[in-house]
Design an enzyme around this catalytic site. Structure first.
Site, PDB file in Angstrom:
ATOM      1  N   LYS A 224     -24.827 -44.417 -48.960  1.00 53.61           N
ATOM      2  CA  LYS A 224     -23.125 -44.849 -48.789  1.00 53.61           C
ATOM      3  C   LYS A 224     -22.174 -43.488 -48.192  1.00 53.61           C
ATOM      4  O   LYS A 224     -22.383 -42.592 -49.129  1.00 53.61           O
ATOM      5  CB  LYS A 224     -22.583 -45.532 -49.841  1.00 53.61           C
ATOM      6  CG  LYS A 224     -21.196 -45.776 -49.241  1.00 53.61           C
ATOM      7  CD  LYS A 224     -19.929 -46.057 -50.602  1.00 53.61           C
ATOM      8  CE  LYS A 224     -19.431 -44.730 -50.787  1.00 53.61           C
ATOM      9  NZ  LYS A 224     -18.725 -43.989 -49.745  1.00 53.61           N
TER      10      LYS A 224
ATOM     11  N   GLY B  65     -19.927 -34.838 -54.128  1.00 50.90           N
ATOM     12  CA  GLY B  65     -18.587 -34.951 -53.722  1.00 50.90           C
ATOM     13  C   GLY B  65     -17.618 -34.087 -54.951  1.00 50.90           C
ATOM     14  O   GLY B  65     -18.140 -33.116 -55.436  1.00 50.90           O
ATOM     15  N   SER B  66     -16.587 -34.876 -55.089  1.00 51.60           N
ATOM     16  CA  SER B  66     -15.726 -33.872 -56.060  1.00 51.60           C
ATOM     17  C   SER B  66     -15.973 -34.128 -57.389  1.00 51.60           C
ATOM     18  O   SER B  66     -16.599 -35.007 -57.765  1.00 51.60           O
ATOM     19  CB  SER B  66     -14.294 -34.465 -55.694  1.00 51.60           C
ATOM     20  OG  SER B  66     -14.040 -35.888 -56.095  1.00 51.60           O
ATOM     21  N   THR B  67     -15.355 -33.030 -58.438  1.00 49.91           N
ATOM     22  CA  THR B  67     -15.732 -33.126 -59.584  1.00 49.91           C
ATOM     23  C   THR B  67     -15.042 -34.498 -60.227  1.00 49.91           C
ATOM     24  O   THR B  67     -15.758 -35.000 -60.943  1.00 49.91           O
ATOM     25  CB  THR B  67     -15.225 -31.924 -60.267  1.00 49.91           C
ATOM     26  OG1 THR B  67     -16.037 -30.819 -59.841  1.00 49.91           O
ATOM     27  CG2 THR B  67     -15.278 -32.055 -61.891  1.00 49.91           C
TER      28      THR B  67
ATOM     29  N   THR C 261     -14.464 -37.408 -58.930  1.00 51.04           N
ATOM     30  CA  THR C 261     -15.225 -38.679 -58.503  1.00 51.04           C
ATOM     31  C   THR C 261     -16.775 -38.432 -59.410  1.00 51.04           C
ATOM     32  O   THR C 261     -17.224 -39.539 -59.968  1.00 51.04           O
ATOM     33  CB  THR C 261     -15.722 -38.729 -57.219  1.00 51.04           C
ATOM     34  OG1 THR C 261     -14.366 -38.719 -56.667  1.00 51.04           O
ATOM     35  CG2 THR C 261     -16.270 -40.173 -56.779  1.00 51.04           C
ATOM     36  N   GLY C 262     -17.230 -37.371 -59.445  1.00 54.15           N
ATOM     37  CA  GLY C 262     -18.387 -37.167 -60.341  1.00 54.15           C
ATOM     38  C   GLY C 262     -18.577 -37.727 -61.694  1.00 54.15           C
ATOM     39  O   GLY C 262     -19.299 -38.031 -62.340  1.00 54.15           O
TER      40      GLY C 262
ATOM     41  N   GLU D 203     -23.637 -33.002 -57.391  1.00 52.81           N
ATOM     42  CA  GLU D 203     -23.450 -31.749 -56.896  1.00 52.81           C
ATOM     43  C   GLU D 203     -21.947 -31.800 -56.526  1.00 52.81           C
ATOM     44  O   GLU D 203     -21.344 -32.466 -55.636  1.00 52.81           O
ATOM     45  CB  GLU D 203     -24.369 -31.620 -55.519  1.00 52.81           C
ATOM     46  CG  GLU D 203     -25.705 -31.452 -55.588  1.00 52.81           C
ATOM     47  CD  GLU D 203     -26.129 -30.221 -56.540  1.00 52.81           C
ATOM     48  OE1 GLU D 203     -25.454 -29.478 -56.496  1.00 52.81           O
ATOM     49  OE2 GLU D 203     -27.369 -30.226 -56.581  1.00 52.81           O
TER      50      GLU D 203
ATOM     51  N   CYS E 158     -18.534 -26.386 -50.283  1.00 54.76           N
ATOM     52  CA  CYS E 158     -18.344 -26.373 -51.793  1.00 54.76           C
ATOM     53  C   CYS E 158     -18.798 -24.981 -52.286  1.00 54.76           C
ATOM     54  O   CYS E 158     -18.142 -24.398 -53.127  1.00 54.76           O
ATOM     55  CB  CYS E 158     -19.680 -27.136 -52.398  1.00 54.76           C
ATOM     56  SG  CYS E 158     -21.163 -27.194 -51.836  1.00 54.76           S
TER      57      CYS E 158
ATOM     58  N   GLU F 252      -9.452 -25.416 -56.072  1.00 59.58           N
ATOM     59  CA  GLU F 252     -10.302 -25.460 -55.056  1.00 59.58           C
ATOM     60  C   GLU F 252      -9.552 -25.834 -53.712  1.00 59.58           C
ATOM     61  O   GLU F 252      -9.358 -27.086 -53.455  1.00 59.58           O
ATOM     62  CB  GLU F 252     -11.432 -26.207 -55.228  1.00 59.58           C
ATOM     63  CG  GLU F 252     -12.593 -26.302 -53.904  1.00 59.58           C
ATOM     64  CD  GLU F 252     -13.679 -27.533 -54.155  1.00 59.58           C
ATOM     65  OE1 GLU F 252     -13.388 -28.749 -54.816  1.00 59.58           O
ATOM     66  OE2 GLU F 252     -14.691 -27.326 -54.019  1.00 59.58           O
TER      67      GLU F 252
HETATM   68  P1  NAD Z   1     -15.095 -37.435 -52.986  1.00 59.19           P
HETATM   69  O1  NAD Z   1     -15.522 -37.289 -54.318  1.00 59.19           O
HETATM   70  O2  NAD Z   1     -13.674 -37.729 -52.793  1.00 59.19           O
HETATM   71  O3  NAD Z   1     -16.188 -38.409 -52.275  1.00 59.19           O
HETATM   72  C1  NAD Z   1     -17.600 -38.356 -52.170  1.00 59.19           C
HETATM   73  C2  NAD Z   1     -18.224 -39.656 -52.148  1.00 59.19           C
HETATM   74  O4  NAD Z   1     -17.877 -40.481 -53.162  1.00 59.19           O
HETATM   75  C3  NAD Z   1     -17.432 -40.508 -50.837  1.00 59.19           C
HETATM   76  O5  NAD Z   1     -18.755 -41.175 -50.134  1.00 59.19           O
HETATM   77  C4  NAD Z   1     -16.310 -41.495 -51.809  1.00 59.19           C
HETATM   78  O6  NAD Z   1     -16.651 -42.743 -50.839  1.00 59.19           O
HETATM   79  C5  NAD Z   1     -17.353 -41.862 -52.608  1.00 59.19           C
HETATM   80  N1  NAD Z   1     -16.485 -42.110 -53.942  1.00 59.19           N
HETATM   81  C6  NAD Z   1     -15.529 -42.345 -53.990  1.00 59.19           C
HETATM   82  N2  NAD Z   1     -14.850 -42.991 -55.127  1.00 59.19           N
HETATM   83  C7  NAD Z   1     -15.914 -43.285 -55.928  1.00 59.19           C
HETATM   84  C8  NAD Z   1     -16.238 -44.068 -57.018  1.00 59.19           C
HETATM   85  N3  NAD Z   1     -15.212 -44.235 -57.972  1.00 59.19           N
HETATM   86  N4  NAD Z   1     -17.368 -44.234 -57.440  1.00 59.19           N
HETATM   87  C9  NAD Z   1     -18.541 -43.851 -56.623  1.00 59.19           C
HETATM   88  N5  NAD Z   1     -18.325 -43.451 -55.380  1.00 59.19           N
HETATM   89  C10 NAD Z   1     -16.960 -42.852 -54.781  1.00 59.19           C
HETATM   90  O7  NAD Z   1     -15.627 -36.001 -52.249  1.00 59.19           O
HETATM   91  P2  NAD Z   1     -15.373 -35.575 -50.819  1.00 59.19           P
HETATM   92  O8  NAD Z   1     -13.591 -35.300 -50.783  1.00 59.19           O
HETATM   93  O9  NAD Z   1     -15.793 -36.365 -49.718  1.00 59.19           O
HETATM   94  O10 NAD Z   1     -15.740 -34.357 -50.648  1.00 59.19           O
HETATM   95  C11 NAD Z   1     -15.402 -32.980 -51.123  1.00 59.19           C
HETATM   96  C12 NAD Z   1     -15.805 -32.450 -52.455  1.00 59.19           C
HETATM   97  O11 NAD Z   1     -17.296 -32.417 -52.456  1.00 59.19           O
HETATM   98  C13 NAD Z   1     -15.447 -30.889 -52.736  1.00 59.19           C
HETATM   99  O12 NAD Z   1     -15.014 -30.924 -54.069  1.00 59.19           O
HETATM  100  C14 NAD Z   1     -16.737 -30.271 -52.549  1.00 59.19           C
HETATM  101  O13 NAD Z   1     -16.540 -29.055 -53.154  1.00 59.19           O
HETATM  102  C15 NAD Z   1     -17.892 -31.250 -52.946  1.00 59.19           C
HETATM  103  N6  NAD Z   1     -19.091 -31.000 -52.497  1.00 59.19           N
HETATM  104  C16 NAD Z   1     -20.077 -30.544 -53.217  1.00 59.19           C
HETATM  105  C17 NAD Z   1     -21.257 -30.068 -52.869  1.00 59.19           C
HETATM  106  C18 NAD Z   1     -22.361 -29.434 -53.468  1.00 59.19           C
HETATM  107  O14 NAD Z   1     -23.575 -29.597 -53.336  1.00 59.19           O
HETATM  108  N7  NAD Z   1     -21.787 -29.038 -54.762  1.00 59.19           N
HETATM  109  C19 NAD Z   1     -21.362 -29.950 -51.445  1.00 59.19           C
HETATM  110  C20 NAD Z   1     -20.255 -30.722 -50.671  1.00 59.19           C
HETATM  111  C21 NAD Z   1     -19.319 -31.047 -50.988  1.00 59.19           C
END
Ligand code: NAD
Length: 485
Positions: free
Chosen positions: A184, A235-237, A239-240, A257, A291, A389
């Site tokens: 997704k 994605g973001s911490t 959401t992680g 990640e 990131c 960040e």
């Molecule tokens: P985000 O967490 O908003 O979204 C990431 C993904 O999660 C999207 O596909 C989103 O639709 C999905 N999502 C949202 N809510 C969810 C839920 N409740 N359950 C499951 N999935 C859900 O992050 P973003 O704004 O797309 O990305 C930016 C962030 O990603 C920054 O914090 C950046 O540092 C981090 N990032 C980390 C790395 C790494 O390798 N460490 C790489 C790139 C980006």
């Protein structure tokens, strides 16, 4: 579910044509769609299919059906198909690069080209990697072996900053180790992922790789689903943490990640004039939406003033604009949500009266999400611009007096993704690097990655790693065999 656009056997990927979900080897048209914007103009670029919970169920079921045959296939045969996928992607490289610039914003001639080419290289090379059987003991009477067996259906969830590279970093190791996948993409950047999903249908058996675009609720559905064995999330911490909580329902394997607040430490003896351009791009590449961008620059006080002056002089000449323009060095912010967050951070910098030798004012009359390169000179350690960040083109450059102080400041963060140390005395720089609490640290170089190099965050920057043998192993269970001879 709505009708198929086309059967897999007749797929010819048409970059001008409509976008569809890839489910069970077929391209699926949905009843509803959503707008995808070009961040350089804020005009609608395309309509993306809005997958429903029913589409997600169908995709997971297809991946589950495909798993027994795919996992039973000889590993070399699977690897050959992954390498063939790299060739198929390569045939569409130019279209993918253009589409990436149009949906993500990054400059076509530099960042977008680099991302797509690196991603294809990754797929090709990972296709050659295997996890061999480890023989722990082999005596006259007994044999102990450790095998790596696939997990089942993997759910991949990706962000909007590097949708092609970070997506394919998941696809290749997942498939080569014998798993099937449902991916997704971020709703902000679904288009390249939908296209690389379509391309995959030319190569892999039906159901091996499924792509479903749509809202965040689909991500939640995946993390809770009993038929998904592992979630690979970037994605973001914030959401992680949700992914980890809802993945506990069936004890999913989870790789996270997440975000970072990387420090770059420039020691007193650094060849600072030579590294200004390198550190500029380390901080501002992809307009800071990275990131592992250097998000805090600590420079020894003896060289700080000259360093800031030289950095500002270099930064002043970098053009911010539409990524399709070859003169552009930095593109727009990818979406309005992130643009709004940056406006808020810029307002905080202004309200606190910090010294801003370059940038600082966002011109909201521009059509695209353009944010000027902004440098904040010596803000306090507890300011938002140092602690958060930013994920945008704004960088604090902070003076420090001694090494113990700067190590403590660099480590005083809930994040621990990466960091870098710069100095002529290599041993002294390495000694500092060894004390940084991060998953990766570079000395006198930055942002190098490798197929065989594990990448992951410490602390709240992640869980587990991608890439390398360890990254491949995260797509498997270890299975221990003991045989009496
Ligand atoms: P985000 O967490 O908003 O979204 C990431 C993904 O999660 C999207 O596909 C989103 O639709 C999905 N999502 C949202 N809510 C969810 C839920 N409740 N359950 C499951 N999935 C859900 O992050 P973003 O704004 O797309 O990305 C930016 C962030 O990603 C920054 O914090 C950046 O540092 C981090 N990032 C980390 C790395 C790494 O390798 N460490 C790489 C790139 C980006």
């Amino acid at each position: 579910m709505s009708a198929d656009i086309t059967e897999r056997s007749t797929v010819a990927v048409d970059f001008a044509g409509p976008y569809g979900l890839s489910i069970d080897g077929k391209l699926i048209e949905t009843n509803k769609s959503f707008d995808v914007f070009n961040p350089a103009t804020n005009e609608v670029l395309a309509q993306a299919p809005e997958g429903t919970a029913e589409h997600m169920e169908a995709a997971i079921a297809a991946a589950k059906r495909a798993f027994p045959a795919w996992s039973a296939m000889d590993a070399d045969a699977r690897g050959a198909l992954v390498e063939a996928y790299a060739d198929a992607l390569d045939a569409h490289k130019e279209e993918l690069i253009t589409l990436l610039t149009q949906e993500q914003g990054k400059p076509r001639h530099s960042m977008a080209k680099g991302e797509v080419e690196a991603a294809i290289h990754w797929v090709r090379e990972v296709g050659k990697r295997r996890l061999p059987v480890e023989v722990i003991e082999d005596t006259d009477s007994h044999v102990v072996e450790v095998h790596h067996t696939p997990l089942g259906v993997v759910g991949a969830i990706t962000p909007w900053n590097f949708p092609v590279l970070l997506g394919l970093w998941k696809v290749a190791p997942c498939l080569v180790t014998g798993n099937t996948m449902v991916m997704k993409p971020s709703p902000y950047t679904p288009l390249c992922t939908l296209r690389f999903g379509e391309i995959a249908q030319q190569v892999f058996p039906a159901g091996v790789l499924n792509i479903v675009s749509g809202g965040n609720d689909l991500g939640q559905q995946m993390t809770e689903h009993p038929d998904i064995a592992k979630i690979s999330f970037t994605g973001s911490t914030a959401t992680g943490k949700k992914v980890m909580a809802s993945g506990s329902t069936n004890l999913k394997r989870i790789t996270l990640e997440l975000g970072g607040n990387d420090a770059a430490i420039v020691l007193a003896d650094a060849d600072w004039q030579a590294i200004v351009p390198t550190l500029f791009w380390a901080a501002f590449g992809n307009s800071g939406q990275w990131c592992i961008a250097s998000k805090r620059l600590y420079v020894h006080r003896s060289i700080h003033a000259q360093f800031v002056e030289a950095f500002v002089a270099y930064a002043r000449d970098i053009k911010v604009g539409d990524g399709m323009d070859p003169a552009t060095g930095l593109g727009p912010i990818q979406n309005r949500m992130q643009f709004g967050k940056l406006k808020d951070l810029f307002a905080d910098v202004k309200a606190n009266g910090y010294d801003v030798p370059l940038g600082g004012e966002i011109d909201e009359s521009l059509a695209g999400n353009f944010v000027p390169v902004t440098i904040v000179n010596n803000p306090p350690e507890d300011s938002r611009i140092v602690k958060e960040e930013p994920f945008g083109p704004i960088l604090p450059i902070i003076a420090f007096d001694d090494v113990e102080e700067v190590i403590a400041k660099a480590n005083d963060s809930p994040f621990g993704l990466a960091g870098s140390v710069w100095g002529r005395d290599r041993d002294a720089a390495i000694a500092v690097a060894k004390r940084l609490e991060t998953g990766t640290v570079w000395v006198n170089e930055i942002h190098l990655h490798g197929i065989d190099v594990p990448f992951g965050g410490h602390k709240q920057s992640g869980l587990g790693v991608e890439n390398g043998r360890e990254g491949l192993a995260e797509f498997t269970n270890t299975k221990t065999y003991m045989f009496k001879k």
